[in-house]
Design an enzyme around this catalytic site. Structure first.
Site, PDB file in Angstrom:
ATOM      1  N   GLU A 107      -1.786  -0.016   0.404  1.00 31.95           N
ATOM      2  CA  GLU A 107      -1.418   0.544   1.832  1.00 31.95           C
ATOM      3  C   GLU A 107      -1.647   1.912   2.228  1.00 31.95           C
ATOM      4  OE1 GLU A 107       2.168  -1.813   3.446  1.00 31.95           O
ATOM      5  OE2 GLU A 107       1.690  -3.039   1.725  1.00 31.95           O
ATOM      6  N   CYS A 134       4.825   0.674  -8.608  1.00 32.99           N
ATOM      7  CA  CYS A 134       5.265   1.793  -9.200  1.00 32.99           C
ATOM      8  C   CYS A 134       6.189   1.539 -10.280  1.00 32.99           C
ATOM      9  CB  CYS A 134       5.978   2.588  -7.864  1.00 32.99           C
ATOM     10  SG  CYS A 134       6.801   3.927  -8.399  1.00 32.99           S
ATOM     11  N   CYS A 138      13.369   3.031  -8.384  1.00 31.79           N
ATOM     12  CA  CYS A 138      14.267   3.728  -7.714  1.00 31.79           C
ATOM     13  C   CYS A 138      14.985   2.476  -6.832  1.00 31.79           C
ATOM     14  CB  CYS A 138      13.716   4.768  -6.801  1.00 31.79           C
ATOM     15  SG  CYS A 138      12.980   6.021  -7.259  1.00 31.79           S
ATOM     16  N   GLY A 183       3.638   4.175  -5.077  1.00 40.33           N
ATOM     17  CA  GLY A 183       3.483   4.764  -6.415  1.00 40.33           C
ATOM     18  C   GLY A 183       3.963   6.319  -6.556  1.00 40.33           C
ATOM     19  N   GLU A 184       3.911   6.647  -7.674  1.00 44.90           N
ATOM     20  CA  GLU A 184       4.391   7.851  -8.089  1.00 44.90           C
ATOM     21  C   GLU A 184       3.148   8.800  -8.347  1.00 44.90           C
ATOM     22  OE1 GLU A 184       6.809  10.080  -8.163  1.00 44.90           O
ATOM     23  OE2 GLU A 184       5.513  11.443  -9.019  1.00 44.90           O
ATOM     24  N   SER A 237      11.712  13.980  -4.336  1.00 42.44           N
ATOM     25  CA  SER A 237      12.479  13.255  -3.723  1.00 42.44           C
ATOM     26  C   SER A 237      13.981  13.195  -4.498  1.00 42.44           C
ATOM     27  CB  SER A 237      11.982  11.744  -3.850  1.00 42.44           C
ATOM     28  OG  SER A 237      10.814  11.477  -3.090  1.00 42.44           O
ATOM     29  N   LEU A 238      15.021  14.150  -4.049  1.00 44.24           N
ATOM     30  CA  LEU A 238      16.028  14.331  -4.493  1.00 44.24           C
ATOM     31  C   LEU A 238      17.299  13.156  -4.366  1.00 44.24           C
ATOM     32  CD1 LEU A 238      17.560  16.395  -6.191  1.00 44.24           C
ATOM     33  CD2 LEU A 238      18.227  17.496  -4.163  1.00 44.24           C
ATOM     34  N   ASN A 239      17.326  12.878  -2.892  1.00 43.15           N
ATOM     35  CA  ASN A 239      18.305  11.391  -2.812  1.00 43.15           C
ATOM     36  C   ASN A 239      19.772  11.549  -3.192  1.00 43.15           C
ATOM     37  OD1 ASN A 239      15.728  10.916  -1.787  1.00 43.15           O
ATOM     38  ND2 ASN A 239      15.196   9.331  -3.066  1.00 43.15           N
ATOM     39  N   ASN A 313      15.735   3.386   5.772  1.00 47.04           N
ATOM     40  CA  ASN A 313      15.089   2.241   6.547  1.00 47.04           C
ATOM     41  C   ASN A 313      15.689   1.023   5.998  1.00 47.04           C
ATOM     42  OD1 ASN A 313      13.302   3.794   8.378  1.00 47.04           O
ATOM     43  ND2 ASN A 313      12.185   4.242   6.620  1.00 47.04           N
ATOM     44  N   CYS A 356       8.824   4.398   5.497  1.00 52.13           N
ATOM     45  CA  CYS A 356       9.367   4.845   4.252  1.00 52.13           C
ATOM     46  C   CYS A 356      10.032   3.891   3.388  1.00 52.13           C
ATOM     47  CB  CYS A 356      10.151   6.045   4.126  1.00 52.13           C
ATOM     48  SG  CYS A 356       9.496   7.372   4.991  1.00 52.13           S
TER      49      CYS A 356
HETATM   50  N1  SAH Z   1       7.108   8.267  -5.876  1.00 49.52           N
HETATM   51  C1  SAH Z   1       7.181   9.536  -4.774  1.00 49.52           C
HETATM   52  C2  SAH Z   1       6.318   9.038  -3.702  1.00 49.52           C
HETATM   53  C3  SAH Z   1       6.855   8.081  -2.671  1.00 49.52           C
HETATM   54  S1  SAH Z   1       7.315   8.906  -1.324  1.00 49.52           S
HETATM   55  C4  SAH Z   1       8.597   9.890  -4.587  1.00 49.52           C
HETATM   56  O1  SAH Z   1       9.448   9.217  -4.566  1.00 49.52           O
HETATM   57  O2  SAH Z   1       8.753  10.825  -3.817  1.00 49.52           O
HETATM   58  C5  SAH Z   1       8.472   7.746  -0.571  1.00 49.52           C
HETATM   59  C6  SAH Z   1       9.832   8.537  -0.007  1.00 49.52           C
HETATM   60  O3  SAH Z   1      10.468   7.408   0.464  1.00 49.52           O
HETATM   61  C7  SAH Z   1      10.586   9.015  -1.100  1.00 49.52           C
HETATM   62  O4  SAH Z   1      11.105  10.206  -0.872  1.00 49.52           O
HETATM   63  C8  SAH Z   1      11.684   7.887  -1.345  1.00 49.52           C
HETATM   64  O5  SAH Z   1      12.793   8.339  -1.689  1.00 49.52           O
HETATM   65  C9  SAH Z   1      11.566   7.318   0.245  1.00 49.52           C
HETATM   66  N2  SAH Z   1      12.001   6.017   0.372  1.00 49.52           N
HETATM   67  C10 SAH Z   1      12.116   4.976  -0.441  1.00 49.52           C
HETATM   68  N3  SAH Z   1      12.662   3.898   0.152  1.00 49.52           N
HETATM   69  C11 SAH Z   1      13.095   4.210   1.218  1.00 49.52           C
HETATM   70  C12 SAH Z   1      13.642   3.820   2.446  1.00 49.52           C
HETATM   71  N4  SAH Z   1      14.181   2.178   2.508  1.00 49.52           N
HETATM   72  N5  SAH Z   1      14.115   4.500   3.525  1.00 49.52           N
HETATM   73  C13 SAH Z   1      13.787   5.705   3.453  1.00 49.52           C
HETATM   74  N6  SAH Z   1      13.193   6.661   2.670  1.00 49.52           N
HETATM   75  C14 SAH Z   1      12.797   5.640   1.567  1.00 49.52           C
END
Ligand code: SAH
Length: 370
Positions: A107, A134, A138, A183-184, A237-239, A313, A356
């Site tokens: 996509e 992927c 996560c 994907g990563e 992506s720290l999170n 989301n 996202c």
């Molecule tokens: N693998 C890479 C590229 C994917 S980017 C990465 O992790 O950065 C996707 C982004 O969306 C990442 O920052 C991830 O943390 C975020 N993400 C994943 N699931 C989400 C959700 N349900 N709501 C909001 N952000 C989300």
């Protein structure tokens, strides 16, 4: 013809023995032409036909002799993606589901931003995928549920902006590319780098490096290599704000601790004007406390950074909740007061599962149906 084993040209070789020219950068194309006993400049002609004219057949390359076109068609092929569906959200976001030549679905999401202040064309950001599924797993992300099916080829990655641009026509140019789809990207670095070169090359897609962002969970060695090879923007992506917290949602933390990650970010060779974007998906009751905000501010010390807060989301497959708007604002204000550039990402395309973390489900269902 001899090619180095891991050269771009050898990686563009498909199992059927044909070279996919969409997975070649200009030097691989030159190598291909040289191997066929042709002049170097032929490579540039082919390159432009593909990336600037979007041709899908060597026989359309009219400034190349018929004999040469036929020879090319014997030795090479032009990779393709077929649009399996295009959906438009009520907010104007468009989601493209592509069918790859092996039947896999991936996509891309086009996000128009008409509200951008100031003159000029609206910002049009295209979010592209780099893998089918992927491997990073996560816990909050739906793409992770698929596991890794395979890497996308360099061609399959760079064709996404080419084909979306063809679909929307030349009047509204895609202005930004973010590798934030399925994907990563840095788990598929070799192909991603070739795709990036073709996005950046002025004889190909001709995007400015300021308008391309690669988002990663923080695969440190690949991140360092990317930063020293290409001038694109990097997002991490720290999170989470503590080691334990990040481990529970991002398994990669077991390989690369947060301390290692932040140290790598502090040392990353960034061009002067660049900052690393730290994406921070906010999940209610998990990482949205004001203690988190304080810890995040401390983590940002000494890093040329900006923070992008992404309210989670929600989706039927997870119990995770997005924090209230008030909480997001309070969190943002705290960081801004600490003089950290902090933005909040607006959710786009939720009604068509294009937001996202929502990518992959539709592709998976579609693949089953097809
Ligand atoms: N693998 C890479 C590229 C994917 S980017 C990465 O992790 O950065 C996707 C982004 O969306 C990442 O920052 C991830 O943390 C975020 N993400 C994943 N699931 C989400 C959700 N349900 N709501 C909001 N952000 C989300």
């Amino acid at each position: 013809m001899t090619t180095r084993r891991n050269s771009t040209l050898s990686r563009a070789n498909r199992p059927d023995g044909l070279v996919d020219v969409t997975s070649c950068d200009i030097s691989a194309l030159e190598e291909l032409m040289a191997g066929m006993g042709k002049e170097r400049f032929r490579a540039l002609q082919v390159y432009k036909w593909i990336w600037q004219r979007g041709v899908t057949d060597f026989h359309q390359m009219t400034n190349i002799s018929k004999a040469n076109r036929a020879e090319l068609a014997n030795r090479a092929t032009i990779g393709q993606l077929v649009a399996a569906s295009i959906q438009e959200s009520t907010d104007g976001t468009r989601k493209y589901v592509w069918q790859c030549q092996d039947g896999s679905n991936i996509e891309s999401v086009l996000i128009p931003d008409e509200n951008r202040p100031g003159p000029g064309k609206p910002r049009m950001t295209l979010c592209v995928s780099t893998q089918v599924g992927c491997a990073m797993a996560c816990t909050f992300c739906l793409t992770g549920d698929l596991g890794l099916k395979r890497n996308l080829s360099a061609g399959e990655i760079a064709l996404q902006p080419l084909l979306v641009q063809q679909d929307i026509g030349p009047d509204v140019p895609i202005t930004n590319i973010v590798m934030m789809g399925m994907g990563e990207p840095l788990h598929n670095s070799d192909n991603v780098v070739v795709a990036l070169r073709n996005m950046l090359d002025e004889e190909a897609l001709n995007f400015s490096h300021r308008r391309i962002t690669v988002s990663t969970v923080g695969l440190i060695p690949a991140m360092k290599k990317l930063a020293s090879d290409l001038p694109v923007n990097i997002a991490v992506s720290l999170n989470a704000t503590t080691e334990e917290q990040r481990r529970t949602v991002m398994p990669i933390t077991k390989r690369y601790s947060m301390e290692m990650l932040m140290q790598a970010c502090r040392e990353l060779p960034l061009p002067r004007a660049k900052r690393i974007t730290f994406e921070y998906v906010m999940m209610a009751g998990f990482n949205d406390s004001m203690d988190d905000a304080r810890r995040l501010a401390v983590l940002m010390r000494g890093v040329k950074s900006k923070v992008n807060l992404i309210p989670y989301n929600e989706n039927p497959d997870r119990d995770i909740r997005r924090p209230s708007e008030a909480r997001v604002k309070e969190f943002q204000n705290y960081l801004v007061n600490k003089r950290i550039h902090t933005s909040v990402r607006t959710t786009r395309g939720r009604d068509i599962s294009a937001a996202c973390g929502q990518l992959g489900k539709a592709a998976e269902t579609m693949a089953k149906r097809l």
